[in-house]
Design a protein around this motif. Structure first.
Motif, PDB file in Angstrom:
ATOM      1  N   GLU A  99      -5.765   5.800   2.716  1.00 11.46           N
ATOM      2  CA  GLU A  99      -4.805   5.290   1.741  1.00 11.46           C
ATOM      3  C   GLU A  99      -5.060   3.797   1.462  1.00 11.46           C
ATOM      4  O   GLU A  99      -4.963   3.338   0.324  1.00 11.46           O
ATOM      5  CB  GLU A  99      -3.389   5.469   2.307  1.00 11.46           C
ATOM      6  CG  GLU A  99      -2.388   5.920   1.275  1.00 11.46           C
ATOM      7  CD  GLU A  99      -1.058   6.283   1.917  1.00 11.46           C
ATOM      8  OE1 GLU A  99      -0.033   5.908   1.346  1.00 11.46           O
ATOM      9  OE2 GLU A  99      -1.052   6.924   2.994  1.00 11.46           O
ATOM     10  N   ILE A 139      -3.749   5.708   8.422  1.00 12.19           N
ATOM     11  CA  ILE A 139      -3.657   5.743   6.954  1.00 12.19           C
ATOM     12  C   ILE A 139      -4.815   4.982   6.296  1.00 12.19           C
ATOM     13  O   ILE A 139      -4.703   4.491   5.179  1.00 12.19           O
ATOM     14  CB  ILE A 139      -2.297   5.197   6.442  1.00 12.19           C
ATOM     15  CG1 ILE A 139      -2.094   3.728   6.859  1.00 12.19           C
ATOM     16  CG2 ILE A 139      -1.128   6.058   6.904  1.00 12.19           C
ATOM     17  CD1 ILE A 139      -1.086   2.995   5.988  1.00 12.19           C
ATOM     18  N   GLN A 193       7.173  -1.684   5.232  1.00  9.27           N
ATOM     19  CA  GLN A 193       6.139  -1.465   4.226  1.00  9.27           C
ATOM     20  C   GLN A 193       4.783  -1.845   4.804  1.00  9.27           C
ATOM     21  O   GLN A 193       4.690  -2.652   5.727  1.00  9.27           O
ATOM     22  CB  GLN A 193       6.453  -2.302   2.982  1.00  9.27           C
ATOM     23  CG  GLN A 193       7.739  -1.818   2.319  1.00  9.27           C
ATOM     24  CD  GLN A 193       7.976  -2.443   0.961  1.00  9.27           C
ATOM     25  OE1 GLN A 193       8.070  -3.645   0.847  1.00  9.27           O
ATOM     26  NE2 GLN A 193       8.099  -1.610  -0.059  1.00  9.27           N
ATOM     27  N   PHE A 249      -6.132   2.011  -2.063  1.00  6.67           N
ATOM     28  CA  PHE A 249      -5.402   0.853  -2.577  1.00  6.67           C
ATOM     29  C   PHE A 249      -6.373  -0.266  -2.946  1.00  6.67           C
ATOM     30  O   PHE A 249      -6.240  -0.903  -3.990  1.00  6.67           O
ATOM     31  CB  PHE A 249      -4.397   0.357  -1.527  1.00  6.67           C
ATOM     32  CG  PHE A 249      -3.659  -0.889  -1.940  1.00  6.67           C
ATOM     33  CD1 PHE A 249      -2.538  -0.821  -2.750  1.00  6.67           C
ATOM     34  CD2 PHE A 249      -4.101  -2.149  -1.533  1.00  6.67           C
ATOM     35  CE1 PHE A 249      -1.863  -1.979  -3.145  1.00  6.67           C
ATOM     36  CE2 PHE A 249      -3.443  -3.309  -1.921  1.00  6.67           C
ATOM     37  CZ  PHE A 249      -2.324  -3.216  -2.735  1.00  6.67           C
ATOM     38  N   LYS A 266       8.542   5.977   5.760  1.00  9.07           N
ATOM     39  CA  LYS A 266       9.859   6.558   5.523  1.00  9.07           C
ATOM     40  C   LYS A 266      10.905   5.926   6.454  1.00  9.07           C
ATOM     41  O   LYS A 266      10.705   5.871   7.662  1.00  9.07           O
ATOM     42  CB  LYS A 266       9.790   8.081   5.751  1.00  9.07           C
ATOM     43  CG  LYS A 266      10.908   8.829   5.075  1.00  9.07           C
ATOM     44  CD  LYS A 266      10.809  10.323   5.339  1.00  9.07           C
ATOM     45  CE  LYS A 266      12.123  10.973   4.960  1.00  9.07           C
ATOM     46  NZ  LYS A 266      12.287  12.270   5.610  1.00  9.07           N
ATOM     47  N   VAL A 293       0.849  -1.196   0.000  1.00 10.84           N
ATOM     48  CA  VAL A 293       0.000   0.000   0.000  1.00 10.84           C
ATOM     49  C   VAL A 293       0.881   1.240   0.000  1.00 10.84           C
ATOM     50  O   VAL A 293       0.679   2.170  -0.765  1.00 10.84           O
ATOM     51  CB  VAL A 293      -0.933   0.006   1.236  1.00 10.84           C
ATOM     52  CG1 VAL A 293      -1.750   1.290   1.303  1.00 10.84           C
ATOM     53  CG2 VAL A 293      -1.830  -1.221   1.236  1.00 10.84           C
ATOM     54  N   THR A 294       1.881   1.226   0.873  1.00 10.43           N
ATOM     55  CA  THR A 294       2.803   2.351   0.979  1.00 10.43           C
ATOM     56  C   THR A 294       4.018   1.910   1.797  1.00 10.43           C
ATOM     57  O   THR A 294       4.008   0.837   2.386  1.00 10.43           O
ATOM     58  CB  THR A 294       2.113   3.582   1.632  1.00 10.43           C
ATOM     59  OG1 THR A 294       3.021   4.676   1.650  1.00 10.43           O
ATOM     60  CG2 THR A 294       1.682   3.309   3.061  1.00 10.43           C
ATOM     61  N   THR A 295       5.042   2.743   1.792  1.00 11.18           N
ATOM     62  CA  THR A 295       6.243   2.433   2.574  1.00 11.18           C
ATOM     63  C   THR A 295       6.464   3.540   3.593  1.00 11.18           C
ATOM     64  O   THR A 295       6.409   4.723   3.255  1.00 11.18           O
ATOM     65  CB  THR A 295       7.476   2.323   1.650  1.00 11.18           C
ATOM     66  OG1 THR A 295       7.203   1.315   0.671  1.00 11.18           O
ATOM     67  CG2 THR A 295       8.722   1.935   2.416  1.00 11.18           C
TER      68      THR A 295
END
Lengths: 459, 197
Positions: free
Chosen positions: B186, B183, A23, B190, A19, A15-17
């Motif tokens: 998000e 999140i 992940q 997805f 920073k 979905v996203t990483t």
């Protein structure tokens, strides 16, 4: 860029990483059971959070359940409470539950593939380390702790560092009497119990290509015993044929479209693994373990090796074995055929085929525990139950049983048990019990002989 | 989750390799539905005999040794995913486990419960084990911010690695659910892309 099978499935679910951090991995299917879920439900309740995607969760009762008289109330108060809690939690959160006695009930890693819940290319988690089993379908499947169960409840995601990749190649022709269990016990004996830590393992080569889905599940199941979070095998026609027609599998045109997608789930030719190992099938023989971790395995005809290491010596002391000793002819009073490693229909066919026309040894108490109600139904349809009965074996009801000694099925202190399960840790099958891991064929031969025998020599 | 910054404590040395989660907490104690009370069954079958009498030669039964740090041999926490192992360690009173290698799932479970699993070199681990075995009052200092383990007696120290996200969580008392629920939008976006593809 050329990718491994693992990279393809993993990358498609990110979905996203965070920073400089892990992940966020999206989870397609979340399997839960009574032991590792209650505290996760409480966690959400305490935070006043709803379950994010209850339809992607499937629940079963397996670890803490009896394998006799499942229609009666469970005697152990704590076990009963835990199962009641699971029912309440599932009802309150609209989660599909296959509780005790349900036609779909069984060991979580047996039922999900049988019902077509497990499919290629998916991400699957469960609060159980043997979730690696589902990797046999070319999915990314791994065990999680209860805090992570709560995370998946809350977000359908887990936070994870992307693991490294390892390939284990086995090519050649397996000898007669060598089963998938022997292949994985051999690999772990060669590579050790922590070589896979931080890795996902892809098993490749014609030995795995020629293996049934049941065999592939046995192999992937024990990936965790070399420290790997998961193992996987590229899906192929054997996989599609297994999935097709199952309850939750895609059907008709949907299935055709899915298969077209699944065809891409292969490691690209130029893809690189972080580690690679290769073995020759002809070197693999029927295996048995002699120590207190799954890496302490030898060919059944070999003798226990010498080793100066203190942990090794302590392990032999616990097992009451000596360096240089052969295990052949060791009297065995307990045999367990079952667990998420070896309780599928194919395993019971192997056992039935061997014991047909023979009798269980008088000194042996044998636990034959199918992995699910569906396995029970199927083996009855094939008449295997009659073979077991005629040979003096009692067939139990499905569950994790004597694999982990948290239910009524335990091995007494001081006794050896030849077991088709996955762990031979000290006391794993009951305080003071001594476990020897082996294939269903070896276990069946021990149950008949009452001692460890090399059937390649005797038959 | 509780914050973790610094700790100075004596340690309990357990120089055994491959300690699996079945030893840390045997399966028969996993029937509870809360996280509390597992400490009394930590290392149950090593600590007590079949009649529940404490085994004299097991280190947890030796009153000379105490503290919030557990020192253990390599490949600590292998085996089952049971978070009960981390709960038992926390409930007993340990805040830090030091080893030369940790199994993946245990490591994650420990971090999710505010226990710091510290991986150091085998050489330094042997120094710490030897020192604490011979002198149970030896103090070890853990500084998470500086990522340092220091043996007070001799001044020997080693830096340790930790994922910067996990470090941030421990220092501030945040956990993964806090982040993941933040999140949510998000994640929903997805999901939409997956339905289309």
């Amino acid at each position: 860029m050329a990718k491994t099978l693992f990279d393809k499935v993993w990358d498609a679910h990110v979905v996203t990483t965070v920073k400089n951090g892990p992940q966020v991995l999206y989870i397609d299917k979340h399997l839960i059971h009574e032991v590792t879920s209650p505290q996760a439900f409480t966690e959400l309740k305490n935070r006043n959070l709803p379950l994010f995607r209850p339809k992607q969760i499937i629940a079963t009762a397996d670890h803490n359940t009896p394998t006799k008289n499942q229609h009666l109330p469970i005697k152990d108060v704590l076990s009963r409470n835990q199962l009641t809690q699971l029912t309440t939690n599932c009802n309150q959160n609209n989660i599909e539950l296959y509780g005790l006695g349900h036609q779909n009930n069984g060991i979580v890693h047996v039922i999900a593939p049988e019902l077509g819940i497990t499919q290629p290319g998916m991400t699957i988690v469960c609060g159980d380390s043997h979730t690696s089993t589902h990797g046999a379908f070319g999915s990314i499947a791994f065990g999680i702790g209860t805090s992570q169960v709560a995370q998946v409840f809350a977000s359908q995601c887990v936070l994870a560092e992307k693991p490294k990749t390892m390939q284990i190649l086995v090519n050649g022709k397996l000898q007669k009497g060598v089963l998938p269990k022997d292949v994985i016990l051999y690999i772990i004996a060669k590579l050790g119990t922590n070589i896979g830590t931080g890795y996902f393992v892809e098993y490749a080569g014609n030995v795995f290509e020629n293996m049934s889905m049941e065999g592939r599940m046995t192999v992937c199941n024990m990936s965790i015993e070399m420290g790997a979070r998961g193992g996987l095998i590229a899906p192929d026609k054997i996989t599609y044929d297994y999935v097709a027609g199952r309850k939750f599998a895609p059907k008709g045109k949907d299935l055709e479209e899915k298969i077209a997608c699944w065809e891409s789930l292969k490691t690209d030719e130029k893809a690189k693994f972080d580690a690679e190992y290769s073995f020759n099938a002809k070197d693999i023989s029927p295996m048995i373990t002699f120590g207190t971790n799954p890496g302490m395995g030898i060919k059944i005809s070999e003798t226990i090796p010498k080793n100066k290491d203190t942990s090794f010596k302590n392990s032999l002391k616990y097992m009451n074995f000596k360096e240089g000793q052969s295990l052949l002819n060791t009297p065995i009073n307990y045999v367990f055929i079952g667990s998420c490693t070896n309780s599928r229909i194919e395993d019971f066919r192997v056992v039935a085929n061997f014991i047909k026309g023979k009798q269980k040894a008088k000194n042996v108490t044998a636990l034959l525990v199918p992995g699910s109600q569906m396995v029970v139904k199927q083996l009855k349809e094939e008449g295997l139950d009659i073979i077991f009965e005629n040979a003096g074996f009692e067939l139990r009801q499905p569950g994790c049983s004597a694999c982990l000694a948290m239910n009524d099925d335990k091995i007494p202190s001081g006794e050896y048990c030849v077991s088709t399960s996955n762990r031979n840790f000290e006391g794993r099958q009951g305080p003071g019990s001594k476990t020897l891991l082996a294939s269903p064929l070896i276990a069946a031969s021990v149950a008949v002989a009452g001692k460890i025998v090399d059937i390649s020599k005797n038959s | 989750m509780e914050k973790f910054t610094k700790l100075i404590s004596t340690a309990t040395p357990l120089p055994i390799e491959n300690i699996d989660t079945d030893q840390i907490i045997p399966a028969r104690f996993l029937k509870a539905t809360s996280k509390n009370g597992f400490g009394e069954n930590l290392f149950r079958d090593w600590r007590f005999d079949q009649n529940n009498i404490p085994k004299e030669n097991f280190i947890l039964n030796n009153s000379n040794y105490s503290g919030k740090i557990l020192l253990a041999g390599t490949n600590f926490g292998c085996g089952s995913s049971r978070e009960h192992a981390a709960w038992a360690i926390a409930d007993y009173g340990f805040k830090v486990v030091i080893s030369s290698f940790f199994a993946d799932i245990f490591k994650g479970n420990a971090l999710n419960n505010g226990i710091l699993p510290i991986q150091i070199s085998e050489k330094f681990l042997q120094i710490l084990l030897k020192t604490t075995l011979s002198n149970p009052n030896s103090l070890i200092l853990i500084d998470l911010k500086e990522q340092i383990v220091l043996l007070k007696e001799t001044g020997q120290f080693e830096k340790f690695e930790i994922d910067s996200y996990k470090k941030h969580c421990l220092l501030n008392g945040f956990d993964d659910i806090d982040y993941l629920t933040s999140i949510k939008n998000e994640i929903e976006e997805f999901e939409k892309t997956r339905l289309v593809s």
